[in-house]
Scaffold this active site. Structure first.
Site, PDB file in Angstrom:
ATOM      1  N   ARG A 238      -8.660   1.103   0.388  1.00 56.61           N
ATOM      2  CA  ARG A 238      -7.495   1.351   1.231  1.00 56.61           C
ATOM      3  C   ARG A 238      -7.357   0.168   2.178  1.00 56.61           C
ATOM      4  O   ARG A 238      -8.352  -0.350   2.698  1.00 56.61           O
ATOM      5  CB  ARG A 238      -7.668   2.636   2.050  1.00 56.61           C
ATOM      6  CG  ARG A 238      -7.496   3.927   1.244  1.00 56.61           C
ATOM      7  CD  ARG A 238      -6.065   4.163   0.802  1.00 56.61           C
ATOM      8  NE  ARG A 238      -5.905   5.434   0.107  1.00 56.61           N
ATOM      9  CZ  ARG A 238      -5.977   5.592  -1.210  1.00 56.61           C
ATOM     10  NH1 ARG A 238      -6.217   4.564  -2.007  1.00 56.61           N
ATOM     11  NH2 ARG A 238      -5.785   6.779  -1.760  1.00 56.61           N
ATOM     12  N   GLU A 267       1.130  -1.250   4.255  1.00 57.33           N
ATOM     13  CA  GLU A 267       1.421  -1.144   2.825  1.00 57.33           C
ATOM     14  C   GLU A 267       2.720  -0.375   2.654  1.00 57.33           C
ATOM     15  O   GLU A 267       2.817   0.720   3.229  1.00 57.33           O
ATOM     16  CB  GLU A 267       0.256  -0.434   2.140  1.00 57.33           C
ATOM     17  CG  GLU A 267       0.366  -0.438   0.631  1.00 57.33           C
ATOM     18  CD  GLU A 267      -0.872   0.133  -0.044  1.00 57.33           C
ATOM     19  OE1 GLU A 267      -1.998  -0.287   0.302  1.00 57.33           O
ATOM     20  OE2 GLU A 267      -0.702   1.010  -0.896  1.00 57.33           O
ATOM     21  N   HIS A 286      -0.896  -2.072  -5.143  1.00 57.78           N
ATOM     22  CA  HIS A 286      -1.630  -0.804  -5.250  1.00 57.78           C
ATOM     23  C   HIS A 286      -1.527  -0.235  -6.674  1.00 57.78           C
ATOM     24  O   HIS A 286      -0.988   0.858  -6.878  1.00 57.78           O
ATOM     25  CB  HIS A 286      -1.137   0.205  -4.205  1.00 57.78           C
ATOM     26  CG  HIS A 286      -2.166   1.253  -3.874  1.00 57.78           C
ATOM     27  ND1 HIS A 286      -2.263   1.860  -2.651  1.00 57.78           N
ATOM     28  CD2 HIS A 286      -3.149   1.805  -4.629  1.00 57.78           C
ATOM     29  CE1 HIS A 286      -3.243   2.753  -2.667  1.00 57.78           C
ATOM     30  NE2 HIS A 286      -3.798   2.734  -3.877  1.00 57.78           N
TER      31      HIS A 286
HETATM   32  C1  DGY Z   1      -6.196   6.720  -5.424  1.00 56.96           C
HETATM   33  O1  DGY Z   1      -6.182   7.511  -6.364  1.00 56.96           O
HETATM   34  O2  DGY Z   1      -6.666   7.016  -4.330  1.00 56.96           O
HETATM   35  C2  DGY Z   1      -5.633   5.355  -5.676  1.00 56.96           C
HETATM   36  O3  DGY Z   1      -5.530   4.598  -4.561  1.00 56.96           O
HETATM   37  C3  DGY Z   1      -4.336   5.414  -6.443  1.00 56.96           C
HETATM   38  O4  DGY Z   1      -4.709   5.592  -7.743  1.00 56.96           O
END
Ligand code: DGY
Length: 324
Positions: A238, A267, A286
């Site tokens: 993240r 983001e 992402h």
């Molecule tokens: C998640 O699943 O947390 C990812 O960031 C997106 O696939």
């Protein structure tokens, strides 16, 4: 008998809607954009199930607006967008999508690592811009990957999958986690390190930790200063795990070799963001889990979580609740 009402915040791929429609009356946000907050707050009023994406904030305000809610199913493994404690207090089950996206996300971490280490985007630009007029002994020199040291920040499922790939590159594996993981140490000859030690030792650092209040800003200016000037940083977890301003400064001043980011803070990144002007930074939008098969598997697991919650059964992939 009346069927439960379910709100789906974005059309999911694969068979997910079919699975939901088998047991519930389903309302899906019809646009290809994030659902506006006020629409979501209005729509959840009668919902017993909420099928959400990582872009929606599931917080006290939303839960107050949804008095009948019994289950939240997030189509993501990360649940930093969900207030788990608030859900637990209200007895609302929360599901997520672990395992099915592990390998695809680890593949993308490696794609970024190799791209940054070997300056692939700069090479592509060089050719496309018509600057490839001769072979040059010093053109676009990168850093080695094979036989170097890989540092994993947050050795969970995805971190372990990234580390496994590193063994194929004959890398030494170092990792941080809440504590040592003997199984992974035995399998991958991995060694536990405190974060500071890992950052100083690793040639390539891959961040795969979950975002929590403890990990927010983990890779800050001080952490970046501990890294080798020849090291790369990859983030597939993240954005807020890394301090963006500190990263821009470290990349600009060549204090680390480069960075590959699947996630950013903010983001999405605005097109004029300083990170996008840096040749030693590669940003993708992402897409760690973005293969057709993986996204369909995530969507279907999220649907199965929701159906199980509505039927009062244990969720196939429940989110562990924090201690209350
Ligand atoms: C998640 O699943 O947390 C990812 O960031 C997106 O696939």
């Amino acid at each position: 008998m009346s069927r439960p009402m379910v709100v789906v915040t974005r059309r999911p791929p694969g068979r997910a809607l079919e699975i939901l429609e088998g047991v519930a009356d389903v309302w899906v946000w019809p646009e290809d954009t994030e659902i506006p907050r006020e629409v979501l707050l209005e729509r959840v009023r009668d919902a017993e199930g909420l099928y959400s994406m990582l872009s929606e904030r599931i917080d006290e305000e939303l839960l107050d607006a949804a008095p009948r809610l019994r289950v939240v199913s997030n189509m993501a493994v990360g649940v930093d967008n969900v207030d788990l404690a608030a859900c637990a207090r209200r007895g609302i089950a929360v599901g997520h999508t672990p395992d099915v996206l592990t390998e695809a996300t680890a593949d993308l971490a490696w794609a970024l690592l190799l791209t940054v280490a070997r300056r692939v985007v700069e090479g592509v630009d060089h050719v496309r811009q018509g600057r490839w007029t001769r072979w040059e002994p010093g053109l676009l020199l990168g850093v080695d990957v094979y036989g170097t040291t890989l540092g994993i920040v947050g050795l969970g499922r995805i971190g372990t999958a990234v580390a496994r790939r590193g063994r194929g590159f004959d890398m030494e594996i170092r990792y941080t986690a809440r504590g040592p993981k003997p199984d992974v140490e035995a399998e991958l000859a991995a060694r536990y390190r405190e974060l500071d030690e890992l950052l100083a030792e690793a040639d390539h650092v891959v961040v795969t930790a979950a975002l929590t209040e403890e990990t927010r800003g983990l890779i800050d200016a001080a952490a970046l200063a501990r890294m080798k000037p020849t090291a790369t940083l990859v983030n597939v977890a993240r954005g807020p795990l890394v301090d963006t301003e500190a990263l821009v400064a470290a990349l600009r001043e060549g204090r680390i070799f480069g960075a590959g980011l699947d996630v950013t803070d903010p983001e999405p990144l605005p097109p004029d963001h300083p990170l996008l002007a840096l040749p030693n930074c590669v940003v993708v939008p992402h897409v760690g889990s973005a293969t057709r098969r993986t996204r369909e598997a995530m969507a279907e697991l999220a649907a199965e979580n929701l159906v199980a919650g509505l039927e009062g059964r244990p969720l196939p992939a429940p989110c562990p609740f924090p201690e209350l």
